[in-house]
Scaffold this motif. Sequence first.
Motif, short mmCIF file in Angstrom:
data_model
loop_
_atom_site.label_atom_id
_atom_site.label_comp_id
_atom_site.label_asym_id
_atom_site.label_seq_id
_atom_site.Cartn_x
_atom_site.Cartn_y
_atom_site.Cartn_z
N VAL A 99 0.87 -1.29 -0.02
CA VAL A 99 -0.06 0.07 -0.07
C VAL A 99 0.79 1.29 0.01
CG1 VAL A 99 -1.75 1.38 1.34
CG2 VAL A 99 -1.79 -1.34 1.09
N PHE A 100 0.57 2.06 -0.86
CA PHE A 100 1.55 3.24 -1.19
C PHE A 100 0.60 4.65 -1.12
CE2 PHE A 100 4.02 0.01 -2.83
CZ PHE A 100 5.05 0.35 -2.29
N ASP A 101 1.13 5.86 -0.70
CA ASP A 101 0.24 6.91 -0.80
C ASP A 101 0.86 7.79 -2.00
OD1 ASP A 101 -1.07 6.76 1.97
OD2 ASP A 101 1.07 6.70 2.49
N LEU A 102 1.71 7.52 -2.54
CA LEU A 102 2.22 8.43 -3.64
C LEU A 102 3.26 7.43 -4.41
CD1 LEU A 102 2.99 12.00 -3.84
CD2 LEU A 102 4.95 10.61 -4.40
N ILE A 103 3.49 7.80 -5.88
CA ILE A 103 4.24 7.15 -6.71
C ILE A 103 5.27 8.23 -7.45
CG2 ILE A 103 4.67 5.77 -8.90
CD1 ILE A 103 1.98 4.19 -8.06
N ILE A 104 6.39 8.03 -7.25
CA ILE A 104 7.34 8.70 -7.99
C ILE A 104 8.20 7.97 -9.23
CG2 ILE A 104 9.43 10.34 -8.16
CD1 ILE A 104 8.77 10.98 -5.20
N THR A 105 8.10 7.98 -10.59
CA THR A 105 8.43 7.21 -11.25
C THR A 105 9.14 7.89 -12.49
OG1 THR A 105 7.81 5.27 -12.85
CG2 THR A 105 6.23 7.07 -12.64
N ASP A 106 10.13 7.29 -12.88
CA ASP A 106 11.00 7.62 -14.24
C ASP A 106 10.03 7.12 -15.52
OD1 ASP A 106 12.79 8.49 -15.98
OD2 ASP A 106 14.41 6.99 -15.37
N VAL A 107 10.17 7.55 -16.60
CA VAL A 107 9.71 7.04 -17.73
C VAL A 107 10.23 6.16 -18.72
CG1 VAL A 107 8.63 7.92 -19.94
CG2 VAL A 107 8.21 9.10 -17.69
#
Length: 228
Positions: A48-56
Motif C-alpha cells: 500500500v502506497f500513498d504516492l508514486i514517483i516514477t521515471d519514464v
Amino acid sequence: MKKSLRILIVEDDKCLGTILKSFLASHGFSSVLCHDGITAKDFFENDVFDLIITDVVMSGIDGFEFAKFVRASDKEIPIVFLTGKSLRSDILRGFEIGADDYITKPFNMEELLLRIEAIWKRTKIGAKSQHFFRIGSYQLDTVRHMLTRNDKEYKLTTKELDLLHLFCENKGHVVERPVALKVVWKEDNYFSARNMDVYVGRLRNILGDDPNVNIENVHGVGYKLTDK
C-alpha cells in the motif's frame, strides 16, 4: 505533514534512486525503491502506497505503461513523473495518463519536496479530502462534480471543479494566479492564463444566482472567493 507518506520510487538510475530515497527518508518519508516497471507492478499489487514517483524510460515496461497500469486500479493515488523526457508531447502524454505532476531532470531535491507537499495539500493524501463545501446558498460536492442550490443542480466540468475547489479551500484568501495555473493547468503561460480567465467567468455565471457570493479579481495578484 500529518503522517509519514509511503512512497513507491521507480528509478532505473540506481545511484539517483538511492540518493532520492535517502533524501526523502531525511524528511520523514517511508519509501520503497525499485529499478524497473515490472518490479514496480509487483510492489504496487502487494503493498500500500500513498504516492508514486516514477521515471519514464525503463527496462521491461516504461513509466507511462506503469502509470496506465496503476490508473486502471487506482484513480486517486498521486503519480509524479521524474524523467529526462522533456518534450512537450511527452509532458502532455504524462498528464493525459493521469499524472499529478511532471518534473524533468535535472531537478532540485528541494523543489521535489515542495511539489510533494503541494500534492499533499491539494489531494489530502492519507486523509479524506473534504468533499462538501458551502458557498453562500450553494453546496459543492467534489465527488459528484455537482454544485447545488435550491434543488437545482449544475454539473461542473473537471476544470471548473478543480478551480472552484481550489477557491473553496482558500475562501476569503487570495489565490495567486501562478499558483492556480500550476495547480489546475500544470503550467503558467499566456494561453493557460487566458483559459483560466474564461473558466473564472464561467464560475461567476454559475454562482451568479446568489448575490452574496463573488469571485473577486485582485488586480495583478489573483482571485479571491468571498461569501457574505
